[in-house]
Scaffold this active site. Structure first.
Site, PDB file in Angstrom:
ATOM      1  N   LYS A  52     -13.093 -34.537  18.531  1.00  0.00           N
ATOM      2  CA  LYS A  52     -13.324 -36.026  18.123  1.00  0.00           C
ATOM      3  C   LYS A  52     -13.201 -36.272  16.891  1.00  0.00           C
ATOM      4  CE  LYS A  52     -15.316 -37.706  22.318  1.00  0.00           C
ATOM      5  NZ  LYS A  52     -14.995 -38.531  23.193  1.00  0.00           N
ATOM      6  N   SER A 301     -12.562 -27.937  24.179  1.00  0.00           N
ATOM      7  CA  SER A 301     -11.952 -29.281  23.452  1.00  0.00           C
ATOM      8  C   SER A 301     -13.920 -29.280  22.718  1.00  0.00           C
ATOM      9  CB  SER A 301     -12.856 -30.248  24.101  1.00  0.00           C
ATOM     10  OG  SER A 301     -13.970 -30.161  25.142  1.00  0.00           O
TER      11      SER A 301
END
Length: 407
Positions: A52, A301
């Site tokens: 992110k 991720s």
């Protein structure tokens, strides 16, 4: 406005001096297990523990001075929150983060540690989002959306540029899907560089919102998932359009498969990955035929998993593999009887972790007591040998997941 390969390349130039290129490596063991040639992109190694940072930084750098001065607001289940808080602090931008009440504590505390004001509101991202939009209007704050924003999408797409730069022969990318920002950017970049590339998304079967939306189905989701980072009930409008155009398929995986993937990555790759980050491997294991023999890139991720959750995954994984076993033995309720069973277990090389002695809550006849042993073993074959040794000594043995050996 639509995101283009050029936007993603410009985003890569923008963040190059602020973010390290995360490793991308071939996994021999996972390749043997899955039948595909597996290449892992370790996005869990960012400073805040997740991909992110890319999109958040691109968005924050795009803000004009007047918006930076007033501040930003974001809603997030954790990783986006930490990314916005960290880079806002670096850039001197005041940040407010609205997080669902049941966000893992590790993500809440890390977000606060980066200097953001954290507000816990709502039972999920949808309620947190509504409240964040309300505060943005009231206080004049700029919203940094976790996925439905062109700058965010462009930033996340830089992952694909790095993967194809390291391994240009990749044939498929398998990507976690929540709101869709990551896979939108990755798909646009990957197919812009290599049109024949297959991009496959993966969602938790309990939160299949993007899969349902792309199929024109009503969106129906569950309440909880170990992959809370992709537990999104409302797909974005920008991301839905991008996924419809650029993504080849979306696969669903169940909770047990996600748990197993987290444990595999910990044991095999020695890397800590949260549930959302492990869904790609879960899909690869459970859809072997689809990817067999192909060069497949997996995006890990994020790695911000709650330690209590990780501990439970490890314990449950040990149980499923037989390395942690419960063995119930009926023994004569008399002095020395327990010692004899303990000696037998020791001779069978079972390491006793815990003993529970039960007299009252049992249907055994009065001269007998039930003793439950929790033991460490070398696996299911070893458990069977331990059980056989007890059987041969004429003890009544019961494995909670097996059969009573004596009547």
């Amino acid at each position: 406005m639509t995101v283009t390969l050029q936007d993603i390349c410009e985003a890569a130039d923008l963040i190059t001096d602020s973010l390290e290129v995360t490793p991308c490596a071939h996994s021999r063991t996972l390749s043997e297990i899955t039948g595909a040639e597996v290449f892992l992109k370790f996005e869990n190694l960012h400073f805040t523990g997740a991909f992110k940072e890319r999109g958040a930084l691109v968005k924050l750098l795009s803000l004009p001075p007047e918006e930076r001065k007033v501040g930003v607001i974001a809603m997030s289940a954790g990783n986006h929150a930490q990314a916005v808080a960290y880079h806002a602090q670096r850039l001197g931008i005041p940040a407010t983060i609205v997080m669902p009440r049941f966000t893992p504590n590790v993500k809440v505390e890390h977000t606060r540690a980066f200097g953001a004001e954290v507000i816990l509101y709502g039972s999920g991202l949808s309620e947190a989002s509504t409240y964040a939009l309300k505060l943005a209007r009231e206080q004049g704050l700029t919203l940094v959306h976790p996925y439905d924003d062109e700058k965010i999408i462009a930033g996340q797409g830089t992952i694909a540029l790095e993967m194809l730069d390291s391994y240009p022969d990749l044939e498929a990318l398998v990507v976690p899907v929540g709101g869709g920002g990551l896979i939108s950017g990755v798909a646009i970049a990957a197919k812009g560089l290599k049109p024949e590339m297959e991009v496959v998304g993966v969602e938790s079967a309990r939160f299949p919102s993007m899969f349902q939306a792309t199929q024109g189905m009503p969106v129906k989701c569950g309440h909880t998932t170990i992959a809370e980072g992709i537990a999104v009930k409302q797909p974005g409008q920008i991301t839905l359009a991008a996924i419809t155009e650029w993504v080849d398929d979306i696969l669903l995986v169940d909770e047990q498969a996600i748990e197993a993937a987290v444990l595999m990555l910990l044991e095999i790759e020695k890397t800590v990955v949260e549930g959302a980050g492990a869904v790609g491997l879960a899909a690869l294991v459970h859809h072997r035929d689809r990817f067999k023999g192909r060069q497949v890139g997996l995006i890990l991720s994020g790695g911000n998993i709650d330690l209590l959750v990780l501990s439970s995954i490890i314990q449950r994984g040990l149980v499923r593999s037989g390395r942690l076993a419960r063995i119930r033995v009926s023994v004569p309720d008399q002095p020395g009887a327990l010692g004899e069973v303990v000696q037998l277990l020791g001779s069978a090389e079972a390491n006793i972790v815990e003993i529970r002695h039960q007299r009252a809550f049992t249907n055994l006849s009065l001269p007998l007591a039930e003793v439950e042993f929790i033991v460490h073993t070398r696996g299911m074959e070893h458990v069977c040998r331990i059980k056989k040794a007890l059987d041969e000594a004429e003890y009544q043995v019961y494995l909670p997941d097996g059969d009573m050996s004596k009547d």
